[in-house]
Design a protein around this motif. Structure first.
Motif, PDB file in Angstrom:
ATOM      1  N   HIS A  70      13.268  60.485  73.283  1.00  0.00           N
ATOM      2  CA  HIS A  70      12.709  59.374  74.049  1.00  0.00           C
ATOM      3  C   HIS A  70      11.458  58.866  73.350  1.00  0.00           C
ATOM      4  CE1 HIS A  70      14.853  59.363  78.096  1.00  0.00           C
ATOM      5  NE2 HIS A  70      15.506  60.245  77.350  1.00  0.00           N
ATOM      6  N   ALA A  71      11.299  57.558  73.298  1.00  0.00           N
ATOM      7  CA  ALA A  71      10.155  56.965  72.607  1.00  0.00           C
ATOM      8  C   ALA A  71       8.878  57.143  73.418  1.00  0.00           C
ATOM      9  CB  ALA A  71      10.412  55.480  72.363  1.00  0.00           C
ATOM     10  N   GLU A  72       7.780  57.362  72.702  1.00  0.00           N
ATOM     11  CA  GLU A  72       6.455  57.481  73.305  1.00  0.00           C
ATOM     12  C   GLU A  72       5.503  56.551  72.559  1.00  0.00           C
ATOM     13  OE1 GLU A  72       6.447  62.166  74.597  1.00  0.00           O
ATOM     14  OE2 GLU A  72       6.473  61.667  72.471  1.00  0.00           O
ATOM     15  N   HIS A 102       0.761  58.876  74.143  1.00  0.00           N
ATOM     16  CA  HIS A 102       1.014  59.110  75.568  1.00  0.00           C
ATOM     17  C   HIS A 102       2.322  59.886  75.727  1.00  0.00           C
ATOM     18  CE1 HIS A 102      -2.416  56.865  76.649  1.00  0.00           C
ATOM     19  NE2 HIS A 102      -1.932  55.679  76.370  1.00  0.00           N
ATOM     20  N   VAL A 103       2.201  61.103  76.204  1.00  0.00           N
ATOM     21  CA  VAL A 103       3.349  62.006  76.317  1.00  0.00           C
ATOM     22  C   VAL A 103       4.249  61.534  77.442  1.00  0.00           C
ATOM     23  CG1 VAL A 103       4.057  64.416  76.479  1.00  0.00           C
ATOM     24  CG2 VAL A 103       1.780  63.842  75.582  1.00  0.00           C
ATOM     25  N   GLY A 104       5.550  61.428  77.146  1.00  0.00           N
ATOM     26  CA  GLY A 104       6.476  60.848  78.112  1.00  0.00           C
ATOM     27  C   GLY A 104       7.617  61.761  78.495  1.00  0.00           C
ATOM     28  N   ALA A 105       8.731  61.156  78.855  1.00  0.00           N
ATOM     29  CA  ALA A 105       9.857  61.856  79.461  1.00  0.00           C
ATOM     30  C   ALA A 105      10.473  62.901  78.550  1.00  0.00           C
ATOM     31  CB  ALA A 105      10.926  60.848  79.869  1.00  0.00           C
ATOM     32  N   THR A 127       7.143  55.639  69.075  1.00  0.00           N
ATOM     33  CA  THR A 127       7.746  56.516  68.081  1.00  0.00           C
ATOM     34  C   THR A 127       8.752  57.430  68.763  1.00  0.00           C
ATOM     35  OG1 THR A 127       7.388  58.253  66.422  1.00  0.00           O
ATOM     36  CG2 THR A 127       5.851  58.201  68.282  1.00  0.00           C
ATOM     37  N   ASP A 128       9.901  57.598  68.122  1.00  0.00           N
ATOM     38  CA  ASP A 128      10.913  58.544  68.600  1.00  0.00           C
ATOM     39  C   ASP A 128      11.264  59.520  67.482  1.00  0.00           C
ATOM     40  OD1 ASP A 128      12.316  56.898  66.908  1.00  0.00           O
ATOM     41  OD2 ASP A 128      13.883  56.358  68.348  1.00  0.00           O
ATOM     42  N   ILE A 129      10.294  59.799  66.621  1.00  0.00           N
ATOM     43  CA  ILE A 129      10.519  60.672  65.477  1.00  0.00           C
ATOM     44  C   ILE A 129      11.005  62.047  65.936  1.00  0.00           C
ATOM     45  CG2 ILE A 129       8.109  61.470  65.428  1.00  0.00           C
ATOM     46  CD1 ILE A 129       8.316  61.463  62.354  1.00  0.00           C
ATOM     47  N   PHE A 130      11.994  62.577  65.233  1.00  0.00           N
ATOM     48  CA  PHE A 130      12.601  63.875  65.554  1.00  0.00           C
ATOM     49  C   PHE A 130      12.520  64.714  64.286  1.00  0.00           C
ATOM     50  CE2 PHE A 130      16.837  66.075  66.910  1.00  0.00           C
ATOM     51  CZ  PHE A 130      16.124  67.186  67.345  1.00  0.00           C
TER      52      PHE A 130
END
Length: 348
Positions: A228-230, A208-211, A280-283
């Motif tokens: 930001h976590a999604e 779910h795509v978020g902020a 997940t907040d993977i960068f």
């Protein structure tokens, strides 16, 4: 790494405000190291082989763009809200415009929905608590809300009825995103059938795509940026089928950066996908190996964005800078409604 290392000049007329029709007519840039080839989206079946597997994001976009009024001491002010994440059904994170007219404690009205402003953080993200039950809020969004188009489109034209279909992929099943996984917008039932006829496989995952999609990178060094976590899900069956396709010699092709970020979050050091359910907040930046996918299908991204950093990590920074220069000079269309690219993983 400096964020400025991922900057480039993009003419305003390269930003797509509408998708092309038919969608298969969009342009496609194939990038494999220093090799670049110009194709059309409809040519994708000829670039793949039987046994290749496409990992698609089946999230569905919620109509979270709302027009409202602020009520304070008998005075009202009009504003726009973009709800960006549900915290518990009644509490939502949101962007408000113009935010300077809104304070904590204010009451906001959206037709028959009403909410109180609980807080605002340093990124300009508000937390609202609706007075209605979660089910009523969701029903209200479907009655009152518009598609949350990205700022680079909304600043040039208003959202309209056409966007309700244009900004939703043919894979959309599981409702919960506040932005489309835009790489999937290129696919049509006809293209999917042509891929199936070729023997290409499909596997659905959900992110779910978020902020984070809306927020610019404000720091100077990438190590200081906070994603930001999604919320995402890779089922045990999906993980098993992705792994089986690779063992059988098929290539794993992530359809979009959202699908890639999710399966990379579910991937171990040997490239094996495991079941996953959570935030997940993977960068992914250059220097971070990508083990989960052999290829990436994605649109053309914003300068200095985390998504441009991701494609540089995936296909090589110099290769992608050269590819983007070629795309700009050749008239490719950028961002959500723009053209596509198909990238080879330099790490595999």
């Amino acid at each position: 790494m400096k964020v400025s290392d991922f900057d480039f000049d993009l003419p305003e007329d390269r930003i797509a405000l509408r998708p092309v029709t038919p969608r298969e007519a969009a342009r496609l840039l194939r990038v494999d190291g220093v090799v670049r080839e110009d194709w059309r989206v409809g040519d994708l079946p000829s670039l793949l082989k039987a046994g290749d597997l496409l990992v698609i994001n089946n999230t569905r976009v919620l109509p979270t763009q709302l027009k409202g009024t602020r009520v304070r001491e008998g005075q009202t002010v009009a504003f726009e809200a973009t709800l960006i994440k549900s915290l518990d059904g009644q509490r939502w994170q949101a962007f408000l415009k113009p935010g300077r007219r809104i304070r904590e404690g204010d009451t906001l009205r959206f037709d028959d929905l009403s909410a109180r402003v609980l807080s605002k953080d340093e990124d300009g993200v508000y937390v609202l608590r609706f007075e209605q039950a979660a089910s009523e809020v969701l029903n209200g969004l479907h009655r009152l809300g518009g598609m949350p188009l990205p700022p680079y489109i909304r600043s040039k034209r208003p959202e309209d009825e056409q966007d309700k279909s244009d900004y939703q992929t043919v894979f959309a099943r599981d409702e919960g995103s506040v932005a489309a996984p835009t790489a999937g917008l290129h696919f049509t039932p006809e293209l999917l059938q042509a891929l199936r006829d070729k023997g290409v496989l499909f596997e659905e995952v959900t992110l779910h795509v978020g902020a984070g999609t809306f927020l610019p990178v404000k720091v100077e060094d990438t190590k200081d940026h906070r994603m930001h976590a999604e919320f995402g899900v890779v089922s045990a069956d999906s993980a098993a089928r992705i792994n089986a396709a690779r063992v059988a010699g098929g290539r794993i092709i992530a359809i979009g950066t959202t699908a890639l970020r999710l399966i990379e979050s579910a991937c171990d050091a040997d490239g094996r996908i495991h079941p996953f359910s959570g935030d997940t907040d993977i960068f992914i930046t250059p220097g971070v190996p990508v083990r989960s996918a052999d290829m990436l299908w994605t649109n053309f991204h914003l300068p200095k964005s985390t998504l441009f950093m991701l494609v540089c990590a995936f296909a090589g920074t110099e290769a992608m800078k050269a590819a983007y220069a070629h795309a700009i000079n050749s008239g490719y269309r950028f961002f959500s409604y723009g053209d596509a690219s198909l990238l080879t993983n330099k790490s595999r």
